[in-house]
Design a protein around this motif. Sequence first.
Motif, PDB file in Angstrom:
ATOM      1  N   TYR A 127       0.925  -1.267  -0.061  1.00  0.00           N
ATOM      2  CA  TYR A 127       0.357   0.054  -0.070  1.00  0.00           C
ATOM      3  C   TYR A 127       0.949   1.100   0.175  1.00  0.00           C
ATOM      4  N   ASP A 128       2.040   1.042   0.014  1.00  0.00           N
ATOM      5  CA  ASP A 128       2.952   2.245  -0.072  1.00  0.00           C
ATOM      6  C   ASP A 128       2.658   3.053   1.386  1.00  0.00           C
ATOM      7  N   GLU A 129       2.871   2.238   2.368  1.00  0.00           N
ATOM      8  CA  GLU A 129       2.135   2.895   3.686  1.00  0.00           C
ATOM      9  C   GLU A 129       3.349   2.524   4.646  1.00  0.00           C
ATOM     10  N   LYS A 130       4.197   3.418   5.231  1.00  0.00           N
ATOM     11  CA  LYS A 130       5.310   3.450   6.233  1.00  0.00           C
ATOM     12  C   LYS A 130       4.636   2.905   7.469  1.00  0.00           C
ATOM     13  N   ALA A 131       3.468   3.161   7.910  1.00  0.00           N
ATOM     14  CA  ALA A 131       2.838   2.954   9.034  1.00  0.00           C
ATOM     15  C   ALA A 131       2.841   1.464   9.291  1.00  0.00           C
ATOM     16  N   TYR A 132       2.512   0.746   8.229  1.00  0.00           N
ATOM     17  CA  TYR A 132       2.409  -0.763   8.395  1.00  0.00           C
ATOM     18  C   TYR A 132       3.684  -1.400   8.997  1.00  0.00           C
ATOM     19  N   ALA A 133       4.711  -0.782   8.234  1.00  0.00           N
ATOM     20  CA  ALA A 133       6.212  -1.327   8.634  1.00  0.00           C
ATOM     21  C   ALA A 133       6.469  -0.919  10.243  1.00  0.00           C
ATOM     22  N   ILE A 134       6.218   0.178  10.439  1.00  0.00           N
ATOM     23  CA  ILE A 134       6.541   0.885  11.709  1.00  0.00           C
ATOM     24  C   ILE A 134       5.792   0.046  12.787  1.00  0.00           C
ATOM     25  N   MET A 135       4.398  -0.019  12.600  1.00  0.00           N
ATOM     26  CA  MET A 135       3.636  -0.827  13.685  1.00  0.00           C
ATOM     27  C   MET A 135       3.904  -2.339  13.562  1.00  0.00           C
ATOM     28  N   ALA A 136       4.361  -2.870  12.435  1.00  0.00           N
ATOM     29  CA  ALA A 136       4.782  -4.226  12.557  1.00  0.00           C
ATOM     30  C   ALA A 136       5.769  -4.656  13.663  1.00  0.00           C
ATOM     31  N   GLY A 137       6.700  -3.743  13.850  1.00  0.00           N
ATOM     32  CA  GLY A 137       7.914  -3.608  14.715  1.00  0.00           C
ATOM     33  C   GLY A 137       7.470  -3.277  16.166  1.00  0.00           C
ATOM     34  N   VAL A 138       6.598  -2.388  16.336  1.00  0.00           N
ATOM     35  CA  VAL A 138       5.928  -1.785  17.470  1.00  0.00           C
ATOM     36  C   VAL A 138       5.212  -3.097  18.121  1.00  0.00           C
ATOM     37  N   ILE A 139       4.517  -3.671  17.262  1.00  0.00           N
ATOM     38  CA  ILE A 139       3.307  -4.822  17.916  1.00  0.00           C
ATOM     39  C   ILE A 139       4.335  -5.988  18.062  1.00  0.00           C
ATOM     40  N   SER A 140       5.315  -6.532  17.388  1.00  0.00           N
ATOM     41  CA  SER A 140       5.863  -7.476  17.688  1.00  0.00           C
ATOM     42  C   SER A 140       6.836  -7.484  18.844  1.00  0.00           C
ATOM     43  N   PHE A 141       7.625  -6.286  18.723  1.00  0.00           N
ATOM     44  CA  PHE A 141       8.483  -6.399  19.982  1.00  0.00           C
ATOM     45  C   PHE A 141       8.026  -5.757  21.061  1.00  0.00           C
ATOM     46  N   GLY A 142       6.868  -5.001  20.940  1.00  0.00           N
ATOM     47  CA  GLY A 142       5.939  -4.708  22.107  1.00  0.00           C
ATOM     48  C   GLY A 142       5.283  -5.966  22.841  1.00  0.00           C
ATOM     49  N   ALA A 143       4.551  -6.706  22.033  1.00  0.00           N
ATOM     50  CA  ALA A 143       3.978  -7.909  22.470  1.00  0.00           C
ATOM     51  C   ALA A 143       4.901  -8.889  23.209  1.00  0.00           C
ATOM     52  N   LEU A 144       6.446  -9.143  22.756  1.00  0.00           N
ATOM     53  CA  LEU A 144       7.356  -9.717  23.418  1.00  0.00           C
ATOM     54  C   LEU A 144       7.551  -9.180  24.699  1.00  0.00           C
ATOM     55  N   ALA A 145       7.947  -7.887  24.631  1.00  0.00           N
ATOM     56  CA  ALA A 145       8.286  -7.087  25.990  1.00  0.00           C
ATOM     57  C   ALA A 145       7.278  -7.330  27.134  1.00  0.00           C
ATOM     58  N   ILE A 146       5.759  -7.075  26.658  1.00  0.00           N
ATOM     59  CA  ILE A 146       4.885  -7.212  27.491  1.00  0.00           C
ATOM     60  C   ILE A 146       4.825  -8.837  27.997  1.00  0.00           C
ATOM     61  N   GLY A 147       4.726  -9.459  26.940  1.00  0.00           N
ATOM     62  CA  GLY A 147       4.427 -10.963  27.277  1.00  0.00           C
ATOM     63  C   GLY A 147       5.640 -11.572  28.503  1.00  0.00           C
ATOM     64  N   LEU A 148       6.975 -11.064  28.262  1.00  0.00           N
ATOM     65  CA  LEU A 148       7.798 -11.606  28.969  1.00  0.00           C
ATOM     66  C   LEU A 148       7.954 -10.977  30.361  1.00  0.00           C
ATOM     67  N   SER A 149       7.114  -9.674  30.517  1.00  0.00           N
ATOM     68  CA  SER A 149       7.131  -8.932  31.819  1.00  0.00           C
ATOM     69  C   SER A 149       5.879  -9.064  32.711  1.00  0.00           C
ATOM     70  N   VAL A 150       4.945  -9.728  32.257  1.00  0.00           N
ATOM     71  CA  VAL A 150       3.746  -9.907  33.087  1.00  0.00           C
ATOM     72  C   VAL A 150       3.354 -11.295  33.538  1.00  0.00           C
ATOM     73  N   THR A 151       2.520 -11.397  34.570  1.00  0.00           N
ATOM     74  CA  THR A 151       2.312 -12.701  34.946  1.00  0.00           C
ATOM     75  C   THR A 151       1.139 -13.256  33.858  1.00  0.00           C
ATOM     76  N   ALA A 152       1.076 -14.548  34.064  1.00  0.00           N
ATOM     77  CA  ALA A 152       0.154 -15.328  33.403  1.00  0.00           C
ATOM     78  C   ALA A 152      -1.255 -14.680  33.590  1.00  0.00           C
ATOM     79  N   GLU A 153      -1.615 -14.398  34.591  1.00  0.00           N
ATOM     80  CA  GLU A 153      -2.712 -13.871  35.019  1.00  0.00           C
ATOM     81  C   GLU A 153      -3.036 -12.343  34.306  1.00  0.00           C
TER      82      GLU A 153
END
Length: 194
Positions: A128-154
């Motif tokens: 789509y010639d949209e940089k927002a997709y590239a930026i958010m792909a990184g934000v979402i992937s690395f953000g999910a990893l960071a959150i998932g590794l730092s919160v409890t299962a609950e």
Amino acid sequence: MNTADIETLKLELSLKAKNGLNFIIAASMVWLLISYVWTLPYSAYDKSIMTFIVGAIMLPLAWLLSKFMKTEWTVKGNPLQPLGLWLNFAQLFYFPFLILMLIKSPDYFVMTYVIITGAHFFPYAWYYDEKAYAIMAGVISFGALAIGLSVTAERMFIVPLFMGIALVILSVLLFLSYQRKRKLSMQPSPGEII
């Protein structure tokens, strides 16, 4: 086919499909619902299965939104159009990782699902010639990893909540870009007689 032709075809996809906005809005609703699922008092395995079930409403919801938003699912005559479907199918080849997480470590299933889904947005930056997709792909992937590794299962519900919020932000960015592209595409080219 030269570069100018490809850019014209990409612009046509971007305008007629409105940057895939109907899919992103549908996905944001689905991920917010999945976040609720992960607050329920069930095992992580059961919540993972419910996540798959809830995720099944994504395409029908995107289709309904396309009718409301007047977006085109298929842009006839545009040879790049089938690529969008292939880019989406690529995500399915990561599902063995999800099955592994479901069986061996269901507490991290939703984090893995968010990482896979977020990462699959990256090629749409070119499509789509949209940089927002590239930026958010990184934000979402690395953000999910960071959150998932730092919160409890609950508190793992925070990961799909993060995804839902990130997709709302992406929706706004895509809409603003669509508006800008639409406005620019309606302006005459330099030297063109009105």
